[in-house]
Design a protein around this motif. Structure first.
Motif, mmCIF file in Angstrom:
data_model
loop_
_atom_site.group_PDB
_atom_site.id
_atom_site.type_symbol
_atom_site.label_atom_id
_atom_site.label_comp_id
_atom_site.label_asym_id
_atom_site.label_seq_id
_atom_site.Cartn_x
_atom_site.Cartn_y
_atom_site.Cartn_z
ATOM 1 N N THR A 188 35.078 6.402 4.246
ATOM 2 C CA THR A 188 35.955 7.435 4.251
ATOM 3 C C THR A 188 36.037 8.363 5.282
ATOM 4 O O THR A 188 37.085 9.019 5.789
ATOM 5 C CB THR A 188 36.365 8.176 2.837
ATOM 6 N N THR A 189 34.816 8.710 5.513
ATOM 7 C CA THR A 189 34.350 10.094 6.405
ATOM 8 C C THR A 189 33.605 9.547 7.720
ATOM 9 O O THR A 189 33.409 8.324 7.834
ATOM 10 C CB THR A 189 33.640 11.004 5.643
ATOM 11 N N ASP A 190 33.709 10.610 8.666
ATOM 12 C CA ASP A 190 32.472 10.082 9.811
ATOM 13 C C ASP A 190 31.475 10.935 9.563
ATOM 14 O O ASP A 190 30.567 11.254 10.610
ATOM 15 C CB ASP A 190 33.239 10.387 10.958
ATOM 16 N N ALA A 191 31.051 11.515 8.232
ATOM 17 C CA ALA A 191 29.916 12.322 8.361
ATOM 18 C C ALA A 191 28.639 11.319 8.475
ATOM 19 O O ALA A 191 28.529 10.333 8.418
ATOM 20 C CB ALA A 191 29.651 12.743 6.808
ATOM 21 N N PRO A 192 27.742 12.197 9.336
ATOM 22 C CA PRO A 192 26.550 11.454 9.852
ATOM 23 C C PRO A 192 25.476 11.221 8.755
ATOM 24 O O PRO A 192 24.494 10.436 8.709
ATOM 25 C CB PRO A 192 25.826 12.672 10.745
ATOM 26 N N ALA A 193 25.481 11.838 7.671
ATOM 27 C CA ALA A 193 24.725 11.829 6.604
ATOM 28 C C ALA A 193 24.988 12.184 5.057
ATOM 29 O O ALA A 193 26.163 12.944 5.285
ATOM 30 C CB ALA A 193 23.382 12.541 6.898
ATOM 31 N N ILE A 194 24.533 11.881 4.144
ATOM 32 C CA ILE A 194 24.655 12.506 2.717
ATOM 33 C C ILE A 194 23.430 12.990 2.258
ATOM 34 O O ILE A 194 22.057 12.446 2.404
ATOM 35 C CB ILE A 194 25.038 11.197 1.660
ATOM 36 N N TYR A 195 23.459 14.221 1.550
ATOM 37 C CA TYR A 195 22.391 14.773 1.056
ATOM 38 C C TYR A 195 22.140 14.720 -0.322
ATOM 39 O O TYR A 195 23.293 14.643 -1.001
ATOM 40 C CB TYR A 195 22.316 16.223 1.634
ATOM 41 N N SER A 196 20.925 14.835 -0.745
ATOM 42 C CA SER A 196 20.567 14.815 -2.132
ATOM 43 C C SER A 196 19.284 15.364 -2.372
ATOM 44 O O SER A 196 18.668 16.152 -1.636
ATOM 45 C CB SER A 196 21.006 13.420 -2.947
ATOM 46 N N GLY A 197 18.845 15.102 -3.578
ATOM 47 C CA GLY A 197 17.203 15.510 -3.825
ATOM 48 C C GLY A 197 17.124 15.358 -5.396
ATOM 49 O O GLY A 197 18.059 15.156 -6.125
ATOM 50 N N VAL A 198 15.832 15.724 -5.861
ATOM 51 C CA VAL A 198 15.379 15.821 -7.170
ATOM 52 C C VAL A 198 14.627 16.895 -7.539
ATOM 53 O O VAL A 198 13.813 17.273 -6.807
ATOM 54 C CB VAL A 198 15.016 14.531 -7.599
ATOM 55 N N PHE A 199 14.495 17.494 -8.652
ATOM 56 C CA PHE A 199 13.430 18.134 -9.112
ATOM 57 C C PHE A 199 12.012 17.346 -9.142
ATOM 58 O O PHE A 199 12.251 16.179 -9.370
ATOM 59 C CB PHE A 199 13.906 18.597 -10.485
ATOM 60 N N TYR A 200 10.939 17.863 -8.801
ATOM 61 C CA TYR A 200 9.776 17.385 -8.664
ATOM 62 C C TYR A 200 9.369 16.204 -9.484
ATOM 63 O O TYR A 200 8.817 15.091 -9.171
ATOM 64 C CB TYR A 200 8.526 18.277 -8.408
ATOM 65 N N PHE A 201 9.777 16.328 -10.970
ATOM 66 C CA PHE A 201 9.331 15.574 -11.826
ATOM 67 C C PHE A 201 10.365 14.322 -12.181
ATOM 68 O O PHE A 201 10.049 13.543 -13.018
ATOM 69 C CB PHE A 201 9.178 16.201 -13.268
ATOM 70 N N ASN A 202 11.302 14.001 -11.538
ATOM 71 C CA ASN A 202 12.386 13.301 -11.776
ATOM 72 C C ASN A 202 12.326 11.877 -11.059
ATOM 73 O O ASN A 202 12.786 11.628 -9.865
ATOM 74 C CB ASN A 202 13.882 13.828 -11.288
ATOM 75 N N ALA A 203 11.350 11.237 -11.545
ATOM 76 C CA ALA A 203 10.824 10.072 -10.794
ATOM 77 C C ALA A 203 11.925 8.835 -10.683
ATOM 78 O O ALA A 203 11.983 8.206 -9.781
ATOM 79 C CB ALA A 203 9.780 9.348 -11.384
ATOM 80 N N ALA A 204 12.637 8.909 -11.886
ATOM 81 C CA ALA A 204 13.875 7.765 -12.044
ATOM 82 C C ALA A 204 14.825 7.885 -10.818
ATOM 83 O O ALA A 204 15.311 7.162 -10.206
ATOM 84 C CB ALA A 204 14.556 7.764 -13.235
#
Ligand SMILES: CC(C)(COP(=O)(O)OP(=O)(O)OC[C@H]1O[C@@H](n2cnc3c(N)ncnc32)[C@H](O)[C@@H]1OP(=O)(O)O)[C@@H](O)C(=O)NCCC(=O)NCCS
Length: 178
Positions: free
Chosen positions: A118-134
């Motif tokens: 839908t977009t021309d965005a070059p990337a999607i960002y995210s992340g997790v708190f350090y303990f969130n293995a799943a």
């Protein structure tokens, strides 16, 4: 305009006021809220209603939110985007009774495919708190890579926590479509 997306088991659709009760039930759980940055704890029905009232039908893709429905179970969780500067950041959660069945991997793949289509965005960002293995396992499986570490306030826990920052580039996503 946020569309409705269908996957093998799931419907991803715009949030509705009727989602307030299951949202409140699922988010009033430290095992869910404590993995998220911006969710207060305890979490009340009024919090869900207040958030739902902020949702508009004509959000930009960078602000799109989806309620996740599982066939036979109804509302099970949430996935959505928020803009941080120029970047779209994806976040998600699932009610605890529905963990461990590949639901979020399926939902995230659909939400990501939609966003890049839908977009021309070059990337999607995210992340997790350090303990969130799943959650990190989901992101790695979908092609996200670690870009660094930061600290982020976890509202539910009331503390700043180490955060693993991640990103999925359009080129990695595209290569995986082939
Ligand atoms: C994180 C969350 C969304 C996962 O949803 P889910 O539908 O259970 O996830 P899936 O079943 O699609 O995938 C989970 C992956 O993590 C892996 N996993 C699960 N628990 C794990 C653990 N303790 N350590 C390492 N990997 C783990 C699974 O094996 C699976 O990976 P695989 O498909 O490569 O085998 C859900 O647990 C949740 O809502 N947690 C609370 C909120 C949250 O953490 N949101 C994300 C914030 S970044």
């Amino acid at each position: 305009m946020t569309p409705t997306l269908m996957t093998e088991r799931l419907i991803l659709r715009p949030p509705q006021l009727g989602d307030a009760q299951p949202i409140a039930d699922f988010l009033n759980d430290m095992d869910v809220a404590g993995n998220l940055a911006r969710v207060p704890f305890p979490y009340h029905l009024s919090d869900a209603n207040a958030w739902l009232r902020t949702q508009k039908a004509d959000q930009l893709p960078q602000q799109a939110n989806f309620s996740i429905e599982l066939a036979g179970a109804g509302y099970v969780g949430h996935i959505g985007y928020q803009p941080i500067g120029e970047n779209a950041v994806i976040g998600y959660w699932l009610g605890k009774p529905h963990w461990g069945r590949g639901i979020m991997t399926e939902a995230a793949a659909a939400a990501i495919n939609w966003f890049f289509s839908t977009t021309d965005a070059p990337a999607i960002y995210s992340g997790v708190f350090y303990f969130n293995a799943a959650s990190l396992a989901i992101q790695r499986r979908l092609g996200f890579t670690e870009t660094g570490r930061s600290t982020l306030l976890c509202l539910a826990r009331g503390v700043e926590l180490e955060h693993i920052d991640t990103k999925l580039t359009r080129s990695v996503w595209k290569a995986r479509q082939a």
